[in-house]
Design an enzyme around this catalytic site. Structure first.
Site, PDB file in Angstrom:
ATOM      1  N   ASP A  53     -13.910  24.814  18.943  1.00  0.00           N
ATOM      2  CA  ASP A  53     -13.745  23.605  19.204  1.00  0.00           C
ATOM      3  C   ASP A  53     -14.301  22.310  17.531  1.00  0.00           C
ATOM      4  O   ASP A  53     -15.047  22.725  17.063  1.00  0.00           O
ATOM      5  CB  ASP A  53     -14.811  22.499  19.785  1.00  0.00           C
ATOM      6  CG  ASP A  53     -14.455  22.758  21.484  1.00  0.00           C
ATOM      7  OD1 ASP A  53     -13.514  23.429  21.709  1.00  0.00           O
ATOM      8  OD2 ASP A  53     -15.792  22.482  22.212  1.00  0.00           O
ATOM      9  N   SER A  60     -20.609  20.858  10.708  1.00  0.00           N
ATOM     10  CA  SER A  60     -20.395  21.936  10.186  1.00  0.00           C
ATOM     11  C   SER A  60     -18.799  22.351  10.049  1.00  0.00           C
ATOM     12  O   SER A  60     -18.058  21.549  10.479  1.00  0.00           O
ATOM     13  CB  SER A  60     -21.063  23.421  10.567  1.00  0.00           C
ATOM     14  OG  SER A  60     -22.727  22.584  10.450  1.00  0.00           O
TER      15      SER A  60
END
Length: 286
Positions: A108, A247
C-alpha cells in the site's frame, strides 16, 4: 507533489509532516537538531520508547487523526506503538491479482514511475539519489539502464508490510547503512546537508519479470527494515515490514519487460503520485 486515485481524482492529505521536515532541513537550527536526533544513542532511545508500553498512549489519537479503519486489521491488544505500527492486515482484505502477465504493487503506497536515464535523480525521504547512489554498485545499476524505477512511498497511515510481486528465488539481502551530516551548517542554501537513508536491497530472480531489484528504504530516526529473508517465494507472499516511520519501497525493472498502466504513467510525468494497494495491477508484460 500531488496524490491521485487511479480514476484521476485528487486526494487531500495532511502536509504538516512535509512542511515540518522542510523547516528542519532548511534552517541552521533545524539541521543542528537533526544532527543531534540522528546520533546512535538517541535513535536507540527512540526505538526503545516506541517498543515500550509507555508509547501505547499515542495509538488512539493517531488512529483518529489519520482516519485509519481498524476493521481492516487483525484484532489484537497492542503492547506498544511499534506493535500497532506493524499491525497485520486481515486475510482477503487485499486482492492479489494472480494473472501471470500482470505486475502488482508490492505494498500500500503512493507510486511514481520513472524511466531509468543517465540524468535520473530520485528524491526519496528528503535525499536526492542517482541509481548508483541508491545501489552503491555501478555495475548493477548499469544492468537496469533504459528500464523502469518504481518508487512506492509509504506514509504513516499505510499498512507497513511489503510483499513479493511474483514467484521466484532471492539472492542475499544487501544492507547499506545510512549517514547524516551537515556539509555547511552556516549556509542558508536549501538542503545544505549530506544524508543517505539506511536501505536494504535484494535481487529477485522472478518467474515472469526477469531479475528485479527490490529495495526498502528506512526512515531517518527509529525506522527499521525487517526482512524475512525468504530464498524462495510466491506472488503475494510477505517479504518483510517496516517499523515506526514513513518508509519507501523501490523496484528496478529491466528494459522492455513491462508496460506500466497508462493512468500511472500520465500522473508520473509531473512527478505526482498514484495511490495503490498491495496486490493490485499496475502494469503488464510486454
Amino acid at each position: 507533489m500531488a496524490i491521485f486515485k487511479r480514476n484521476g481524482e485528487k486526494l487531500e492529505y495532511d502536509q504538516s509532516q512535509d512542511l515540518f521536515l522542510e523547516k528542519l532541513y532548511g534552517s541552521l537550527a533545524g539541521r543542528c537538531l537533526l544532527k543531534l536526533l540522528t546520533q546512535p544513542v538517541i535513535t536507540e532511545l527512540g526505538g526503545a520508547f516506541m517498543n515500550s508500553s509507555l508509547s501505547k498512549g499515542q495509538i488512539n489519537s493517531f488512529v483518529e487523526k489519520n482516519n485509519i479503519d481498524m476493521n481492516l486489521y487483525e484484532s489484537q491488544d497492542y503492547h506498544s506503538y511499534n506493535d500497532f505500527f506493524t499491525r497485520t492486515i486481515k486475510d482477503g482484505v487485499r486482492h492479489i491479482d494472480m494473472d501471470e502477465k500482470v505486475l502488482i504493487a508490492p505494498c500500500d503506497s503512493k507510486l511514481t514511475v520513472y524511466p531509468i536515464e543517465d540524468t535520473l535523480q530520485l528524491k526519496i525521504k528528503n535525499s536526492v539519489y542517482t541509481i548508483e547512489d541508491l545501489l552503491m554498485s555501478p555495475s548493477l545499476a548499469d544492468e537496469y539502464r533504459g528500464g523502469l524505477c518504481l518508487v512506492f512511498r509509504l506514509t504513516v497511515d499505510d499498512y507497513h508490510h511489503y510483499h513479493f510481486i511474483d514467484d521466484g528465488t532471492a539472492d542475499k539481502d544487501h544492507f547499506i547503512k545510512g549517514v547524516f551530516h551537515t556539509v555547511n551548517p552556516i549556509a542558508s542554501d536549501y538542503y545544505p546537508i549530506y544524508k543517505t537513508n539506511s536501505r536494504s536491497y535484494t535481487v529477485l530472480h522472478t518467474k515472469h519479470f526477469g531479475d528485479v531489484v527490490q529495495m526498502e528504504v528506512g526512515a531517518m530516526m527509529v525506522g527499521k527494515i525487517t526482512n524475512l529473508n525468504k530464498k524462495t517465494f510466491k506472488r503475494g507472499e510477505e517479504k518483510g515490514y517496516f517499523e515506526f516511520g514513513g518508509s519507501t519501497v523501490v523496484l528496478f525493472i529491466k528494459k522492455d519487460i513491462v508496460d506500466i498502466d497508462e493512468d500511472i504513467l500520465n500522473i508520473s510525468k509531473n512527478e505526482d503520485e498514484v495511490r495503490v494497494l498491495m496486490g493490485e495491477r499496475i502494469g503488464t508484460l510486454k
